[in-house]
Write a protein that holds these residues in place. Sequence first.
Motif, mmCIF file in Angstrom:
data_model
loop_
_atom_site.group_PDB
_atom_site.id
_atom_site.type_symbol
_atom_site.label_atom_id
_atom_site.label_comp_id
_atom_site.label_asym_id
_atom_site.label_seq_id
_atom_site.Cartn_x
_atom_site.Cartn_y
_atom_site.Cartn_z
ATOM 1 N N LEU A 17 63.254 115.239 -16.866
ATOM 2 C CA LEU A 17 64.042 114.998 -15.661
ATOM 3 C C LEU A 17 63.202 114.107 -14.752
ATOM 4 C CD1 LEU A 17 65.767 117.795 -13.556
ATOM 5 C CD2 LEU A 17 64.801 115.756 -12.535
ATOM 6 N N MET A 18 63.743 112.990 -14.302
ATOM 7 C CA MET A 18 62.945 112.006 -13.582
ATOM 8 C C MET A 18 63.274 111.985 -12.089
ATOM 9 S SD MET A 18 61.020 110.949 -15.913
ATOM 10 C CE MET A 18 60.209 109.600 -15.063
ATOM 11 N N ILE A 19 62.212 112.035 -11.283
ATOM 12 C CA ILE A 19 62.336 112.021 -9.826
ATOM 13 C C ILE A 19 61.614 110.786 -9.298
ATOM 14 C CG2 ILE A 19 61.888 113.296 -7.702
ATOM 15 C CD1 ILE A 19 61.366 115.604 -10.176
ATOM 16 N N PRO A 20 62.345 109.790 -8.796
ATOM 17 C CA PRO A 20 61.684 108.595 -8.259
ATOM 18 C C PRO A 20 60.868 108.917 -7.007
ATOM 19 C CG PRO A 20 63.999 108.164 -8.712
ATOM 20 C CD PRO A 20 63.805 109.636 -8.797
ATOM 21 N N ILE A 21 59.694 108.327 -6.922
ATOM 22 C CA ILE A 21 58.824 108.440 -5.750
ATOM 23 C C ILE A 21 58.888 107.106 -5.019
ATOM 24 C CG2 ILE A 21 56.463 108.844 -4.936
ATOM 25 C CD1 ILE A 21 56.021 110.341 -7.647
ATOM 26 N N LYS A 22 59.145 107.155 -3.701
ATOM 27 C CA LYS A 22 59.359 105.919 -2.949
ATOM 28 C C LYS A 22 58.304 105.747 -1.855
ATOM 29 C CE LYS A 22 64.326 106.383 -3.740
ATOM 30 N NZ LYS A 22 65.667 106.508 -3.127
ATOM 31 N N ASP A 23 58.098 104.487 -1.460
ATOM 32 C CA ASP A 23 57.196 104.222 -0.340
ATOM 33 C C ASP A 23 57.966 104.388 0.966
ATOM 34 O OD1 ASP A 23 58.712 101.933 -0.014
ATOM 35 O OD2 ASP A 23 57.181 100.558 -0.756
ATOM 36 N N ILE A 24 57.297 104.148 2.085
ATOM 37 C CA ILE A 24 57.907 104.395 3.387
ATOM 38 C C ILE A 24 59.098 103.489 3.643
ATOM 39 C CG2 ILE A 24 56.448 102.779 4.679
ATOM 40 C CD1 ILE A 24 57.498 106.331 5.758
ATOM 41 N N GLN A 25 59.156 102.324 2.946
ATOM 42 C CA GLN A 25 60.304 101.431 3.078
ATOM 43 C C GLN A 25 61.462 101.821 2.161
ATOM 44 O OE1 GLN A 25 57.100 99.833 2.712
ATOM 45 N NE2 GLN A 25 56.966 99.619 4.939
ATOM 46 N N GLY A 26 61.276 102.861 1.350
ATOM 47 C CA GLY A 26 62.337 103.304 0.455
ATOM 48 C C GLY A 26 62.356 102.609 -0.884
ATOM 49 N N ARG A 27 61.273 101.871 -1.225
ATOM 50 C CA ARG A 27 61.197 101.200 -2.525
ATOM 51 C C ARG A 27 60.582 102.148 -3.553
ATOM 52 N NH1 ARG A 27 57.940 95.975 -0.401
ATOM 53 N NH2 ARG A 27 56.705 97.712 0.403
ATOM 54 N N VAL A 28 61.176 102.211 -4.745
ATOM 55 C CA VAL A 28 60.622 103.061 -5.806
ATOM 56 C C VAL A 28 59.282 102.483 -6.241
ATOM 57 C CG1 VAL A 28 60.967 104.038 -8.101
ATOM 58 C CG2 VAL A 28 62.932 103.689 -6.582
ATOM 59 N N ILE A 29 58.247 103.325 -6.262
ATOM 60 C CA ILE A 29 56.913 102.870 -6.652
ATOM 61 C C ILE A 29 56.338 103.676 -7.819
ATOM 62 C CG2 ILE A 29 56.304 101.925 -4.393
ATOM 63 C CD1 ILE A 29 54.835 104.540 -3.795
ATOM 64 N N ALA A 30 56.938 104.836 -8.125
ATOM 65 C CA ALA A 30 56.405 105.684 -9.203
ATOM 66 C C ALA A 30 57.438 106.756 -9.526
ATOM 67 C CB ALA A 30 55.078 106.305 -8.772
ATOM 68 N N PHE A 31 57.061 107.659 -10.443
ATOM 69 C CA PHE A 31 57.976 108.722 -10.857
ATOM 70 C C PHE A 31 57.228 110.042 -11.038
ATOM 71 C CE2 PHE A 31 59.841 104.768 -12.385
ATOM 72 C CZ PHE A 31 61.161 104.891 -11.969
ATOM 73 N N GLY A 32 57.985 111.105 -10.823
ATOM 74 C CA GLY A 32 57.546 112.426 -11.228
ATOM 75 C C GLY A 32 58.488 112.904 -12.306
ATOM 76 N N GLY A 33 57.956 113.401 -13.414
ATOM 77 C CA GLY A 33 58.803 113.836 -14.518
ATOM 78 C C GLY A 33 58.633 115.315 -14.787
ATOM 79 N N ARG A 34 59.737 116.077 -14.833
ATOM 80 C CA ARG A 34 59.674 117.518 -15.111
ATOM 81 C C ARG A 34 60.181 117.792 -16.514
ATOM 82 N NH1 ARG A 34 61.536 122.552 -15.645
ATOM 83 N NH2 ARG A 34 60.875 124.184 -14.186
ATOM 84 N N SER A 35 59.382 118.528 -17.253
ATOM 85 C CA SER A 35 59.785 118.914 -18.604
ATOM 86 C C SER A 35 60.719 120.117 -18.537
ATOM 87 C CB SER A 35 58.548 119.275 -19.433
ATOM 88 O OG SER A 35 58.932 119.824 -20.678
ATOM 89 N N LEU A 36 61.794 120.073 -19.298
ATOM 90 C CA LEU A 36 62.711 121.210 -19.379
ATOM 91 C C LEU A 36 62.517 121.981 -20.680
ATOM 92 C CD1 LEU A 36 66.007 119.661 -17.930
ATOM 93 C CD2 LEU A 36 64.145 120.828 -16.750
#
Length: 644
Positions: A210-229
């Motif tokens: 499951l992928m969770i986008p991580i954004k900078d203060i301007q709201g641009r996607v810069i990385a991801f957090g991934g959760r294993s199910l």
Amino acid sequence: MNFPRLHPDTLEEVKEKIDIYEVVSDYVVLKKRGQNYVGLCPFHQEKTPSFTVNQSKQLYYCFGCGEGGNGIKFLMEIGQQSFSQVVLELANRYQVPLKTLEPEKRQEIEKELSLRDQLYEIVALTSNFYEHALQEAVGENVLNYLTQKRQFKHQTIQQFNLGYAPGGWETLYRYLVEQKRYPIALVEQAGLIKPRKKGNGYYDTFRDRLMIPIKDIQGRVIAFGGRSLTDEEPKYLNSPDTPLFNKGKTLFALDIAKNSIRSLDQVIVVEGYFDAIALHEAGITNTVASLGTAFSESQLKQLLRYTDSKQVIFNFDADNAGIKATERAITEIESLIYSGQVNLKILNIPDGKDADEFIKSHENGFEKYQELIDKAPLWLNWEIKQLLIDKNLKQADHFEQVAQGMVKLLNKLSDSNQRSYYISYCAELLAQGDARILPLYIKNLQTQLNKPLKQSANKKIDKTFIKPTISTENNLLKEAETILLKIYIHYPECRQEIFDKLEENNLCFSLSDHRIIWHNLLEIEKDTLNKDNDNNEQFISKLEIKIIESSQVINKINELLNFREIEQYEDRNRLNLIIDAALISLEKANLEKYCRYCEQKYKKINPQEDPVNYQYYLNEYISSRQKILKLQPLRSFTQLDIYG
């Protein structure tokens, strides 16, 4: 890299767009004080804030060491960087089009900046890819997990751009490299693929997660957090550090929480992505999350930029792991806590639940959670409470463990008034309601604490040092009052500001000569307001006549009227900083006078006979002392060139 000569248009646009508050907040915790912000100076060691930032004038100045200038100079000094290097970084930060006087250099720099733009593009496209996969048959199980087990609304899933990384080893690789034709090196640099350890080729960093986008203060996607199910470890996997992403300096959901943090003047920090998402869905939108690492000082400084009161609430899990995470976070930021730069509270949800569980288990989750927020204890009260868990103070060994833990905490407090308060607080806990032994425990705790100002046995105290210190304080007050009167006389545009600030803070001139002159100034000002043709020369002439007629303070008025030194300044904008500094000195003098009065009162009262008045004057004394210590230390008003 050899930095080129920048075109004047680029310089001007950078100067127009730069926000000195944002720039300085990356390095200094700033608190609102009147029209300015204040904090501990990063250029010299100090315990009381003397560093001032004026956002309207885009200037900073330290009354302790004399450092001052604009945002560009601040970055040059703090990072020991060249002018061109700082301007280039600011141009990139504020997305200013780059122009240089050397076309070939411009191409080189634009290529480097273009590299970052391509990384942003690749990561944004990947986020869209994951979102699309979540809505396809391959992501059905993950979507069910979000909507059924996590009970998230589809609107929330879309708001946070949640997605799914398919389970194949090269699914994303084939999409980005083979289909979209992005260079392998860039995709790897974005942290999305990794080279195989054996043989050639690459594989996807995130698979079946499951992928969770991580954004900078301007709201641009810069990385991801991934959760294993599934049972795959680790349960949570973050992108590696990249040119766009540093997990120790990034906070999840800050881009959408910052406005609520500003309006509520408070921020809640939780441990996990889903805690933050659940709280946002419940309407608690001033929430951010750390990224699985220890909460850092850099992350805290980012948050403090958006709250004037500097109120931060840690809501980590209440289990053993969460308690340790809270204690670790406190340790990471203790320099800011113990110096009073952050108002930290700790919220542990009952029954060991996390924020997500708590919200979902109550029909009126928003109201219940808000009640917990309102009752959250200060960090030190929470730390002391942790010492008491599973301890019976009637047992000697337990009592000793708790007492030693209290001493360890109290020794870290640098503010003497705060330490006095918590000595009494801890003594009350140890006394367990027995008022007869309370004074004994207070004395025992005081005895065990390190004395921060204690002289070594072999070191002689220089008694001559005390008298000059007092003299310096008096001189500073005299200089402060003198400079206010001078500015009031010679700068008509500043008169209303000085008058309003004196009235607003209930301040008055301490020295009798100055009080007489101030009274005369107000009388003349009142008469002048009724005549449109009066100018400043006439104003000064009237003042001279009035003083001479009354035969009072003639020498002093001559000193005030002879104000040659201030004529040196072409930039009079900084007068506000001088006025604020002088007012602080007056405020300090008034507080010290009141503090001495309260101290004399409570020391004369027997607490057993008159506990109400004793506690009142003691509290007033402690409160006024705390206010005094928070005021900026002033050095001198006589050498006005330091302000220019």
